[in-house]
Write an enzyme that holds these catalytic residues in place. Structure first.
Site, PDB file in Angstrom:
ATOM      1  N   ASP A 143    -101.803  40.251   1.207  1.00  0.00           N
ATOM      2  CA  ASP A 143    -102.424  40.970   2.320  1.00  0.00           C
ATOM      3  C   ASP A 143    -101.698  40.753   3.639  1.00  0.00           C
ATOM      4  O   ASP A 143    -102.250  40.991   4.710  1.00  0.00           O
ATOM      5  CB  ASP A 143    -103.887  40.540   2.463  1.00  0.00           C
ATOM      6  CG  ASP A 143    -104.018  39.038   2.730  1.00  0.00           C
ATOM      7  OD1 ASP A 143    -102.980  38.337   2.795  1.00  0.00           O
ATOM      8  OD2 ASP A 143    -105.157  38.561   2.884  1.00  0.00           O
ATOM      9  N   CYS A 146    -100.499  35.748   3.846  1.00  0.00           N
ATOM     10  CA  CYS A 146    -100.443  34.689   2.830  1.00  0.00           C
ATOM     11  C   CYS A 146    -100.078  33.331   3.424  1.00  0.00           C
ATOM     12  O   CYS A 146    -100.608  32.303   2.993  1.00  0.00           O
ATOM     13  CB  CYS A 146     -99.484  35.069   1.708  1.00  0.00           C
ATOM     14  SG  CYS A 146     -97.791  35.408   2.256  1.00  0.00           S
TER      15      CYS A 146
END
Length: 348
Positions: A143, A146
């Site tokens: 996303d 991380c």
């Protein structure tokens, strides 16, 4: 002494006198690569040799132990373009995590996801008979946050307060506040762009974190952060030598960060019971060694990494040619160009 280097035209080795200066090294590199002007990077985080280091000996900087990266400067890149084979089709591109354009980040993330598809369900682990426990890979979501999520999980319980979970958003804000509070330390030269622009980008959930963010989090929380490169097995110790009592361990695939955890119940899935910090001394050396063993498994069995240092790319919009993620990010941010193709090694 022998000094290794990599350049757009390939790798090589220089034979230099042990007393050679940085200036002499640069001249030898220019001669070997055929470029009139180059930037030479070394170390981690990668930093460029500067003019004021010219009379220092190469050995005093430890350059004989480095694999130097030689990047032609903008006005020298045409020499590469003239000798580069045609690119049959666009391929995935690579950018600087901290400064990459969202579109390019998405391209890289898709590439990494396809390489490591199903890795989260593989339950990657390494037994540690010396402690009767198991080291496991906690895979972070794809996303663009991380790094923050990986470190945030290792911070759990380190402080008592309203935000013990240390979410990605809270760590982004912490990084930005630290940069704004230390303008002398985090200048445009260090950040690669104006500080306010950098901070605005870092607050966006689609901007990757990188070396600067790791260093700030390490300093603020007084935590040594060990990052293991999946491709090489190299351990980079952020905050080493600062006397921090604890360390955590992350795994880096060149575009993605995951967290290492120790569990004492086989198959444990509840992360709240993970051990994610260890004493920053020889008592946790076995953790580092087992984590490197895990990275060899990730590399050899799952090809869980993306090479971002040796690739050479060309801009399909203006013909620019450069090497490595930093050069690509600088070009893309400076021009707004995003149609990038990798120049494949023909093996000739």
């Amino acid at each position: 002494m022998k000094i290794r280097f990599k350049a757009p035209s390939g790798g090589g080795t220089l034979e230099l006198d042990d007393a050679s200066t940085v200036d002499q090294l640069l001249e030898s590199l220019k001669s070997s690569t055929g470029f009139a002007d180059v930037t030479v990077k070394y170390g981690w985080p990668p930093r460029a040799l500067t003019a004021d280091q010219g009379q220092l000996s190469a050995q005093s900087l430890g350059l004989h132990r480095e694999n130097l990266t030689v990047v032609p400067k903008e006005d020298a890149s045409a020499a590469v373009a003239q000798n580069t084979p045609p690119v049959p089709e666009p391929t995935a591109t690579t950018t600087s995590p901290a400064a990459a354009l969202p579109g390019l980040q998405s391209s890289l993330r898709s590439q990494e996801k396809s390489k490591g598809q199903g890795i989260k369900d593989q339950n990657i682990s390494v037994a540690m008979p010396e402690t009767g426990s198991t080291l496991v890979l906690r895979v972070m979501p794809d996303d663009n946050s991380c790094l923050f999520t990986a470190v945030g999980g290792a911070l759990r319980g380190l402080r008592s307060g309203p935000d013990e979970s240390f979410t990605a958003d809270s760590l982004r804000r912490l990084v930005v506040e630290h940069i704004r509070a230390n303008p002398g330390k985090y200048s445009a030269v260090i950040l690669g762009q104006q500080p306010e622009s950098y901070c605005a980008n870092m607050l966006r959930p689609d901007t990757w974190g990188g070396e600067i963010e790791l260093a700030i989090i390490s300093e603020v929380f007084e935590l040594e952060i060990c990052v293991i490169d999946v491709k090489t097995g190299t351990v980079y110790r952020v905050g080493e030598g600062n006397g921090y009592a604890m360390r955590c361990v992350l795994v880096y695939s060149n575009v993605h960060y995951d967290r290492i955890a120790e569990i004492f119940v086989e198959g444990q899935e509840v992360m709240e019971f993970d051990v994610t910090r260890w004493a920053a001394d020889e008592s946790s050396d076995h953790i580092i060694a087992r984590a490197q063993e895990m990275c060899r498994k990730l590399k050899d069995e799952h090809h869980y990494y993306t090479d971002t240092s040796d690739f050479v790319v060309t801009c399909n919009e203006c013909g620019w040619v450069g090497q490595g993620r930093e050069a690509l990010a600088k070009h893309s941010l400076g021009t707004g160009h995003t149609k990038i193709s990798e120049i494949k090694d023909t093996g000739a």
